[in-house]
Design an enzyme around this catalytic site. Structure first.
Site, PDB file in Angstrom:
ATOM      1  N   CYS A   1       5.361  -7.190   7.670  1.00  0.00           N
ATOM      2  CA  CYS A   1       6.327  -6.697   8.653  1.00  0.00           C
ATOM      3  C   CYS A   1       6.434  -7.732   9.767  1.00  0.00           C
ATOM      4  O   CYS A   1       5.454  -8.381  10.120  1.00  0.00           O
ATOM      5  CB  CYS A   1       5.850  -5.361   9.217  1.00  0.00           C
ATOM      6  SG  CYS A   1       7.009  -4.650  10.399  1.00  0.00           S
TER       7      CYS A   1
ATOM      8  N   GLU B   1       0.822  -1.210   0.000  1.00  0.00           N
ATOM      9  CA  GLU B   1       0.000   0.000   0.000  1.00  0.00           C
ATOM     10  C   GLU B   1       0.855   1.258   0.000  1.00  0.00           C
ATOM     11  O   GLU B   1       1.919   1.282   0.595  1.00  0.00           O
ATOM     12  CB  GLU B   1      -0.818   0.056   1.292  1.00  0.00           C
ATOM     13  CG  GLU B   1      -2.042  -0.783   1.272  1.00  0.00           C
ATOM     14  CD  GLU B   1      -2.836  -0.588   2.568  1.00  0.00           C
ATOM     15  OE1 GLU B   1      -3.468  -1.552   2.984  1.00  0.00           O
ATOM     16  OE2 GLU B   1      -2.798   0.509   3.152  1.00  0.00           O
TER      17      GLU B   1
ATOM     18  N   CYS C   1      -1.065  -2.424  14.840  1.00  0.00           N
ATOM     19  CA  CYS C   1      -0.792  -2.241  13.421  1.00  0.00           C
ATOM     20  C   CYS C   1      -1.295  -3.429  12.601  1.00  0.00           C
ATOM     21  O   CYS C   1      -0.952  -4.579  12.872  1.00  0.00           O
ATOM     22  CB  CYS C   1       0.711  -2.078  13.231  1.00  0.00           C
ATOM     23  SG  CYS C   1       1.203  -2.000  11.525  1.00  0.00           S
TER      24      CYS C   1
ATOM     25  N   CYS D   1      -3.659   1.956   7.939  1.00  0.00           N
ATOM     26  CA  CYS D   1      -2.568   1.476   7.119  1.00  0.00           C
ATOM     27  C   CYS D   1      -2.508  -0.052   7.180  1.00  0.00           C
ATOM     28  O   CYS D   1      -2.551  -0.635   8.252  1.00  0.00           O
ATOM     29  CB  CYS D   1      -1.296   2.080   7.670  1.00  0.00           C
ATOM     30  SG  CYS D   1       0.171   1.512   6.888  1.00  0.00           S
TER      31      CYS D   1
ATOM     32  N   CYS E   1       3.222   8.366   1.317  1.00  0.00           N
ATOM     33  CA  CYS E   1       3.724   7.459   2.344  1.00  0.00           C
ATOM     34  C   CYS E   1       3.892   6.105   1.666  1.00  0.00           C
ATOM     35  O   CYS E   1       2.925   5.539   1.154  1.00  0.00           O
ATOM     36  CB  CYS E   1       2.700   7.382   3.480  1.00  0.00           C
ATOM     37  SG  CYS E   1       3.165   6.178   4.733  1.00  0.00           S
TER      38      CYS E   1
ATOM     39  N   CYS F   1       3.999  -4.883  16.093  1.00  0.00           N
ATOM     40  CA  CYS F   1       3.354  -3.832  16.908  1.00  0.00           C
ATOM     41  C   CYS F   1       1.855  -4.134  16.996  1.00  0.00           C
ATOM     42  O   CYS F   1       1.215  -4.415  15.984  1.00  0.00           O
ATOM     43  CB  CYS F   1       3.574  -2.453  16.297  1.00  0.00           C
ATOM     44  SG  CYS F   1       5.318  -2.071  16.073  1.00  0.00           S
TER      45      CYS F   1
HETATM   46  S1  SF4 Z   1       4.007  -0.080  13.072  1.00  0.00           S
HETATM   47 FE1  SF4 Z   1       3.476  -1.875  11.808  1.00  0.00          FE
HETATM   48  S2  SF4 Z   1       4.698  -1.655   9.954  1.00  0.00           S
HETATM   49 FE2  SF4 Z   1       5.599  -0.288  11.496  1.00  0.00          FE
HETATM   50  S3  SF4 Z   1       7.182  -1.523  12.499  1.00  0.00           S
HETATM   51 FE3  SF4 Z   1       5.320  -1.800  13.729  1.00  0.00          FE
HETATM   52  S4  SF4 Z   1       4.351  -3.650  12.871  1.00  0.00           S
HETATM   53 FE4  SF4 Z   1       5.856  -2.942  11.370  1.00  0.00          FE
END
Ligand code: SF4
Length: 361
Positions: A116, A96, A123, A337, A109, A120
């Protein structure tokens, strides 16, 4: 050999391209011409390069390829012109990017990885894990393709989409070099921001690279205990180490750090936490960007009420901190996101998973 992987012309910085063409017996000006076509004119094919001789194109096409990405989905906000893109990479992996209009120009962005592995909790991009790193060309192409699709210029780039840029460090550095090369896209370094969740050794390395770009730290909590609850990376690096790395970046680069702070109701939005955040920001010479968290169904996190966000901001300002609240853009299109991608089938997953696993260990 028929199946030998071709080198991607679009991932080669000018010096490397010049070197390769010199070895093949071409005069130096050909590298500049080629680089200009790829990164200033941003054409997609050798056929479009009108001043490159046909014999050279033929030879190039035998050894090289040119990465092209495709727009799979595009959502346009009727409220503010924000556009959310879902791009397919050459192997069908999906990423994206978000194009946003500001008074100072257009910003994009972009993603640095497919998925990933940082985990987190707030996210959506991490829900399917890491599939693979993006190449420099795939990062550049998100910008070029958005410009093609919108017909507009882009003056600001933020590497804050899916992925942890410092987990794809070497490709990130090549990308930044090419993005700011005056022979190509020629973006001002000051208009580029790289956002990390806080991989301390890489933050220290990055300071030495002297890229001149802005560094943003996804902080999101003011104590190690709370940060560990929402960001697994906090198990590896303490807030104290992070602050030292931020101070170091400021000292070496002269560039002010930005703290990204996702406000999550009942988790990190108390008065005490505002005071702690103020103290950290003062120490690290940081600007604070407050981001009312995007609700993600899988985590149950929710945004504080608007007046609680304002109260948090006021409290920080009383500590003398420069604070902004991230404008909610594209409210009428897909929300957080990573969610647009998450909803689509990850057709590249099986192709790449084995490769990723062997890279990780
Ligand atoms: S916010 Fe999401 S994309 Fe960014 S490092 Fe943490 S898990 Fe990965």
């Amino acid at each position: 050999m028929e199946n030998e992987k071709k080198t991607d012309l679009k991932s080669l910085p000018l010096e490397e391209l010049s070197e390769k063409l010199k070895e093949a017996g071409y005069p130096a000006f050909r590298a500049k011409q080629l680089y200009h076509w790829l990164h200033a004119a941003r054409v997609r094919d050798l056929d479009e390069m009108t001043n490159i001789p046909a014999a050279m194109k033929k030879e190039l096409s035998e050894k090289y390829e040119i990465t092209r990405i495709h727009t799979i989905d595009r959502q346009i906000s009727q409220l503010d012109g924000t556009q959310k893109f879902l791009f397919a990479m050459p192997d069908d992996c999906l990423v994206e990017s978000v194009f946003m209009k500001y008074s100072y120009g257009n910003s994009i962005c972009i993603s640095s990885q497919v998925g990933c592995r940082m985990g987190c909790r707030f996210c959506a991009s991490t829900l399917d894990g890491l599939i693979r790193n993006l190449t420099p060309a795939e990062m550049l192409e998100q910008i070029y393709e958005a410009m093609r699709q919108t017909g507009e210029k882009i003056s600001h780039v933020v590497v804050m989409g899916t992925g942890e840029p410092f987990d794809n460090y070497d490709n990130l550095l090549v990308f930044l070099k090419m993005l700011t090369d005056e022979n190509g896209m020629n973006l001002s370094r000051r208009n580029v921001t790289v956002s990390t969740c806080g991989i301390v050794p890489r933050m220290l390395d990055f300071a030495k690279e002297n890229t001149g770009v802005t560094l943003a730290l996804s902080l999101h909590a003011t104590t190690d205990a709370r940060r560990r609850e929402i960001m697994p990376v906090a198990d590896r690096y303490s807030i104290r180490e992070l602050m030292d790395a931020c101070e170091n970046y400021f000292r070496v680069s002269g560039r002010r750090i930005t703290f990204e702070y996702s406000l999550i109701a009942g988790v990190n939005d108390s008065e005490e936490q505002a005071a702690q955040l103020g103290a950290l920001a003062r120490k690290a010479h940081a600007h604070v960007n407050l981001i009312p968290v995007n609700p993600v169904k899988e985590t149950g996190y929710r945004q504080p009420e608007r007046n609680a966000v304002i109260a948090f901001k006021n409290k920080l300002e009383k500590h003398g901190i420069n604070v902004s609240i991230r404008r909610v853009l594209g409210r009428d299109i897909d929300g957080a996101c990573g969610q647009l991608r998450h909803r689509h089938l990850l057709s590249c997953r099986q192709n790449n998973q084995a490769e990723t696993t062997s890279e990780q260990r």
